[in-house]
Design a protein around this motif. Structure first.
Motif, short mmCIF file in Angstrom:
data_model
loop_
_atom_site.label_atom_id
_atom_site.label_comp_id
_atom_site.label_asym_id
_atom_site.label_seq_id
_atom_site.Cartn_x
_atom_site.Cartn_y
_atom_site.Cartn_z
N LYS A 73 3.81 -7.53 -10.84
CA LYS A 73 5.22 -7.74 -10.48
C LYS A 73 5.93 -6.40 -10.36
N ALA A 74 5.67 -5.50 -11.28
CA ALA A 74 6.31 -4.18 -11.22
C ALA A 74 5.88 -3.46 -9.94
N TRP A 75 4.59 -3.50 -9.62
CA TRP A 75 4.12 -2.85 -8.39
C TRP A 75 4.79 -3.49 -7.17
N SER A 76 4.88 -4.81 -7.18
CA SER A 76 5.50 -5.52 -6.06
C SER A 76 6.96 -5.12 -5.90
N ASP A 77 7.66 -4.99 -7.01
CA ASP A 77 9.07 -4.59 -6.97
C ASP A 77 9.23 -3.14 -6.49
N LEU A 78 8.26 -2.29 -6.83
CA LEU A 78 8.36 -0.86 -6.51
C LEU A 78 7.58 -0.46 -5.26
N GLU A 79 6.93 -1.42 -4.62
CA GLU A 79 6.03 -1.13 -3.50
C GLU A 79 6.69 -0.30 -2.41
N HIS A 80 7.93 -0.55 -2.12
CA HIS A 80 8.60 0.15 -1.02
C HIS A 80 9.41 1.35 -1.52
N ASP A 81 9.26 1.68 -2.77
CA ASP A 81 9.99 2.82 -3.35
C ASP A 81 9.10 4.05 -3.33
N ARG A 82 8.74 4.46 -2.13
CA ARG A 82 7.87 5.61 -1.95
C ARG A 82 8.36 6.40 -0.76
N SER A 83 7.90 7.62 -0.66
CA SER A 83 8.26 8.46 0.48
C SER A 83 7.20 8.32 1.56
N LEU A 84 7.63 8.51 2.78
CA LEU A 84 6.68 8.59 3.88
C LEU A 84 6.45 10.07 4.16
N GLY A 85 5.19 10.46 4.19
CA GLY A 85 4.86 11.85 4.44
C GLY A 85 4.98 12.20 5.91
N HIS A 86 4.64 13.42 6.21
CA HIS A 86 4.66 13.85 7.60
C HIS A 86 3.64 13.05 8.39
N GLY A 87 4.01 12.61 9.56
CA GLY A 87 3.11 11.81 10.38
C GLY A 87 3.05 10.35 9.96
N GLY A 88 3.92 9.93 9.04
CA GLY A 88 3.98 8.52 8.65
C GLY A 88 3.09 8.12 7.50
N GLY A 89 2.37 9.07 6.89
CA GLY A 89 1.50 8.75 5.77
C GLY A 89 2.30 8.34 4.53
N ARG A 120 0.23 2.68 -11.23
CA ARG A 120 -0.43 3.72 -10.43
C ARG A 120 -1.81 3.27 -9.97
N GLU A 121 -2.54 2.57 -10.83
CA GLU A 121 -3.86 2.06 -10.44
C GLU A 121 -3.72 1.07 -9.28
N LEU A 122 -2.77 0.16 -9.39
CA LEU A 122 -2.54 -0.80 -8.31
C LEU A 122 -2.12 -0.09 -7.03
N ASP A 123 -1.28 0.91 -7.17
CA ASP A 123 -0.80 1.62 -6.00
C ASP A 123 -1.93 2.40 -5.33
N GLU A 124 -2.79 3.01 -6.12
CA GLU A 124 -3.93 3.72 -5.53
C GLU A 124 -4.86 2.76 -4.80
N GLU A 125 -5.06 1.59 -5.36
CA GLU A 125 -5.89 0.59 -4.69
C GLU A 125 -5.23 0.12 -3.39
N TYR A 126 -3.92 -0.06 -3.41
CA TYR A 126 -3.20 -0.46 -2.21
C TYR A 126 -3.28 0.62 -1.13
N LEU A 127 -3.09 1.87 -1.51
CA LEU A 127 -3.18 2.96 -0.53
C LEU A 127 -4.59 3.05 0.06
N SER A 128 -5.59 2.83 -0.76
CA SER A 128 -6.97 2.82 -0.29
C SER A 128 -7.18 1.67 0.70
N PHE A 129 -6.65 0.51 0.38
CA PHE A 129 -6.75 -0.67 1.25
C PHE A 129 -6.07 -0.41 2.58
#
Length: 144
Positions: A73-89, A120-129
């Motif tokens: 739930k915490a990951w879901s709530d914070l999922e969009h609270d990230r920066s987009l890097g150069h080139g959209g990463g 962070r573990e969930l987020d790393e898995e999501y970024l990998s996915f």
């Protein structure tokens, strides 16, 4: 004796992280591929269309362990609270966001550390996915 207990706790934490990542990956895979398969089958067969909604609810039901629901739930709530890097990463969810979320939920000390660790573990898995999905789409576009 104390070192043995600390090592045992560390091993338990690593095992829990692996299980949580595996369950979360299964959820991500099911949501991406399984729903599209169900939609295709429902379009082809009216009998399947009647049970489509039930199957969709069944697939979207969380399969992660009960103890991990707070972290999902915490990951879901914070999922969009990230920066987009150069080139959209996408970058990772910032620690400050996780920490503030935990404090807002009344977590302190080791509970806050566990929240940061598992989010962070969930987020790393999501970024990998997401990275794998982008690579698949690029390969499919090259073949066409």
């Amino acid at each position: 004796m104390r070192l043995a207990r600390v090592a045992h706790r560390g091993q338990l934490r690593r095992d829990l992280r692996k299980k949580l990542r595996a369950a979360f990956r299964a959820e991500l895979d099911n949501s991406a591929e399984g729903i599209e398969d169900l939609r295709r089958m429902a379009a082809l067969n009216p009998e399947i269309a009647a049970t489509f909604e039930d199957k969709l609810r069944e697939r979207s039901a969380p399969k992660v362990p009960g103890w991990a629901q707070i972290y999902v739930k915490a990951w879901s709530d914070l999922e969009h609270d990230r920066s987009l890097g150069h080139g959209g990463g996408m970058t990772r969810i910032h620690y400050a966001s996780i920490s503030q979320y935990g404090r807002d939920m009344g977590l302190t000390g080791s509970a806050l550390q566990r929240l940061a660790l598992f989010v962070r573990e969930l987020d790393e898995e999501y970024l990998s996915f997401v990275s794998e999905q982008i690579k698949k789409a690029q390969e499919a576009a090259k073949q066409q």
